[in-house]
Scaffold this motif. Structure first.
Motif, PDB file in Angstrom:
ATOM      1  N   ASP A  78       4.231   1.257  -8.072  1.00  0.00           N
ATOM      2  CA  ASP A  78       3.589   2.524  -8.396  1.00  0.00           C
ATOM      3  C   ASP A  78       2.218   2.611  -7.746  1.00  0.00           C
ATOM      4  OD1 ASP A  78       5.750   3.224  -9.845  1.00  0.00           O
ATOM      5  OD2 ASP A  78       4.743   3.290 -11.802  1.00  0.00           O
ATOM      6  N   CYS A  79       1.849   3.840  -7.378  1.00  0.00           N
ATOM      7  CA  CYS A  79       0.522   4.092  -6.808  1.00  0.00           C
ATOM      8  C   CYS A  79      -0.379   4.645  -7.904  1.00  0.00           C
ATOM      9  CB  CYS A  79       0.621   5.080  -5.657  1.00  0.00           C
ATOM     10  SG  CYS A  79      -1.007   5.529  -5.026  1.00  0.00           S
ATOM     11  N   PRO A  80      -1.481   3.939  -8.231  1.00  0.00           N
ATOM     12  CA  PRO A  80      -2.374   4.428  -9.291  1.00  0.00           C
ATOM     13  C   PRO A  80      -3.165   5.661  -8.859  1.00  0.00           C
ATOM     14  CG  PRO A  80      -3.315   2.489  -8.244  1.00  0.00           C
ATOM     15  CD  PRO A  80      -1.953   2.682  -7.625  1.00  0.00           C
ATOM     16  N   SER A  81      -3.243   5.902  -7.560  1.00  0.00           N
ATOM     17  CA  SER A  81      -4.076   7.000  -7.052  1.00  0.00           C
ATOM     18  C   SER A  81      -3.310   8.329  -7.020  1.00  0.00           C
ATOM     19  CB  SER A  81      -4.583   6.637  -5.652  1.00  0.00           C
ATOM     20  OG  SER A  81      -5.332   7.693  -5.127  1.00  0.00           O
ATOM     21  N   CYS A  82      -2.178   8.384  -6.302  1.00  0.00           N
ATOM     22  CA  CYS A  82      -1.447   9.664  -6.187  1.00  0.00           C
ATOM     23  C   CYS A  82      -0.214   9.690  -7.084  1.00  0.00           C
ATOM     24  CB  CYS A  82      -1.064   9.934  -4.735  1.00  0.00           C
ATOM     25  SG  CYS A  82       0.317   8.962  -4.136  1.00  0.00           S
ATOM     26  N   LYS A  83       0.024   8.599  -7.837  1.00  0.00           N
ATOM     27  CA  LYS A  83       1.118   8.514  -8.814  1.00  0.00           C
ATOM     28  C   LYS A  83       2.514   8.449  -8.170  1.00  0.00           C
ATOM     29  CE  LYS A  83      -2.099   8.929 -11.876  1.00  0.00           C
ATOM     30  NZ  LYS A  83      -2.745   7.668 -12.275  1.00  0.00           N
ATOM     31  N   PHE A 101       0.833  -1.200   0.000  1.00  0.00           N
ATOM     32  CA  PHE A 101       0.000   0.000   0.000  1.00  0.00           C
ATOM     33  C   PHE A 101       0.872   1.257   0.000  1.00  0.00           C
ATOM     34  CE2 PHE A 101      -2.487  -3.446   1.700  1.00  0.00           C
ATOM     35  CZ  PHE A 101      -3.695  -3.305   1.006  1.00  0.00           C
ATOM     36  N   CYS A 102       0.357   2.302  -0.638  1.00  0.00           N
ATOM     37  CA  CYS A 102       1.108   3.546  -0.807  1.00  0.00           C
ATOM     38  C   CYS A 102       1.317   4.225   0.546  1.00  0.00           C
ATOM     39  CB  CYS A 102       0.349   4.464  -1.756  1.00  0.00           C
ATOM     40  SG  CYS A 102       1.177   6.037  -2.008  1.00  0.00           S
ATOM     41  N   SER A 103       2.561   4.610   0.831  1.00  0.00           N
ATOM     42  CA  SER A 103       2.847   5.275   2.104  1.00  0.00           C
ATOM     43  C   SER A 103       2.435   6.745   2.084  1.00  0.00           C
ATOM     44  CB  SER A 103       4.337   5.143   2.437  1.00  0.00           C
ATOM     45  OG  SER A 103       5.117   5.604   1.353  1.00  0.00           O
ATOM     46  N   HIS A 104       2.062   7.277   0.889  1.00  0.00           N
ATOM     47  CA  HIS A 104       1.559   8.658   0.814  1.00  0.00           C
ATOM     48  C   HIS A 104       0.057   8.699   1.036  1.00  0.00           C
ATOM     49  CE1 HIS A 104       5.285  10.465  -0.638  1.00  0.00           C
ATOM     50  NE2 HIS A 104       5.438   9.391  -1.376  1.00  0.00           N
ATOM     51  N   CYS A 105      -0.701   7.822   0.305  1.00  0.00           N
ATOM     52  CA  CYS A 105      -2.162   7.969   0.307  1.00  0.00           C
ATOM     53  C   CYS A 105      -2.900   6.703   0.732  1.00  0.00           C
ATOM     54  CB  CYS A 105      -2.638   8.420  -1.083  1.00  0.00           C
ATOM     55  SG  CYS A 105      -2.615   7.090  -2.299  1.00  0.00           S
ATOM     56  N   GLY A 106      -2.208   5.588   0.897  1.00  0.00           N
ATOM     57  CA  GLY A 106      -2.864   4.384   1.393  1.00  0.00           C
ATOM     58  C   GLY A 106      -3.494   3.495   0.340  1.00  0.00           C
TER      59      GLY A 106
HETATM   60 ZN   LIG Z   1      -0.509   6.959  -3.366  1.00  0.00          ZN
END
Ligand SMILES: [Zn+2]
Length: 316
Positions: free
Chosen positions: A164-169, A146-151
């Motif tokens: 890669d995070c598809p949500s916050c890139k 899971f993304c450590s920026h946005c979860g």
């Molecule tokens: Zn993210």
């Protein structure tokens, strides 16, 4: 000053001197990675968390599986690209740890931890660096879904060398955690300590994680002061070692002490004390009268201590 001891040929440090060419420039090329996976020479190290799966071959063990053999063991969590060995693709094939543990009863396999493989020499030493590479990388994936920026849930790309995070890139890269491991030296003696989790007779170098905003040298001085109350001055880098338990890089150093009274931090160590050079030599040679030992040659602590007894002040 005692003469230079004869400790025999230098043993190889575990998990180091990899023969794998990582060919990082190929990682983003999906078509090339697919052809590498289809290559008849491709092979994989099979790892489920802390467990490594080896193939029995007579009285010896094979460290690698063909990709067809690996897939027959279970579904992969991730398959990461390690690089090329003499042009042949090498992968890390991740299994769910429960799936790996369930393979233990099979008579054609050995499912065992990496420390035991290294210390017992169950596979050739050239397999230890790619096993360390695969284990550390697969562990990073298992802990960074899971993304450590946005979860949001992330996905792996580039042969396993990025998520890669598809949500916050955000792009996430595999991490390595630096740990300093040092021998504090006062002329003809050095400080060794032991943790409660060590084998009862083993004593080793002090060690600790490097903190943000800290140099290796400062980390050596801070950790030595915290663990045994000794101040250090000069610090010299010796060598480093990947230590995939789970994703550490050991940075080996020698440190010259400025103070000599030991005050052990019992929350960190069971004990610590001064060891004379002759006592350290006996421990390296496994002939200490009380059976005390250094860590085995697979570990960098063995080499840090050996370099000091062989070179004395030459380590600075
Ligand atoms: Zn993210």
């Amino acid at each position: 000053m005692s003469p230079r001891p004869d400790l025999g040929p230098k043993p190889r440090l575990g998990y180091s001197q990899s023969l794998i060419e990582r060919v990082a420039e190929r990682r983003a090329d999906k078509a090339w990675l697919a052809s590498a996976a289809a290559d008849a020479r491709a092979a994989a190290y099979v790892i489920g968390g802390e467990l490594i799966v080896l193939k029995k071959s007579g009285s010896a063990f094979d460290a690698t599986f063909s990709l067809t053999e690996a897939r027959a063991l279970g579904d992969s969590t991730e398959m990461v690209f390690l690089g090329l060995l003499d042009g042949a693709p090498r992968f890390g094939f991740g299994l769910n740890p429960d799936v790996a543990a369930a393979l233990k009863p099979r008579s054609d396999l050995l499912v065992i931890d990496l420390r035991s493989i290294a210390v017992q020499g169950l596979v050739g030493a050239d397999h230890l660096p790619p096993l360390a590479q695969a284990k550390a990388l697969l562990n990073w994936h298992a802990r960074h879904r899971f993304c450590s920026h946005c979860g949001a849930a992330t996905h792996e790309i580039d042969g396993g060398w990025r998520r890669d995070c598809p949500s916050c890139k955000a792009q996430h890269f595999p991490r390595t955690d630096p740990v300093v491991i040092m021998l504090a030296i006062d002329g003809e003696r050095c400080v060794l300590g032991r943790s409660a989790r060590f084998a009862p007779t083993m004593w080793s170098c002090l060690a600790g994680f490097v903190e943000p905003g800290e140099s290796f040298e400062d980390a050596v001085r801070r950790e030595t002061r915290e663990e045994v109350g000794i101040a250090c001055g000069r610090v010299n880098y010796f060598a480093s070692q990947p230590w995939p338990f789970p994703t550490t890089l050991m940075i080996g150093c020698h440190a010259e002490v400025l103070s000599r009274d030991i005050v052990v931090d019992r929350s960190e160590l069971e004990d610590a004390r001064w060891f004379g050079r002759d006592e350290a030599i006996a421990m390296l040679q496994r002939r200490h009268p009380d059976g005390l030992t250094t860590p085995p040659p697979v570990a960098i602590a063995h080499h840090i201590i050996r370099a000091w007894v062989e070179n004395e002040s030459g380590v600075f």
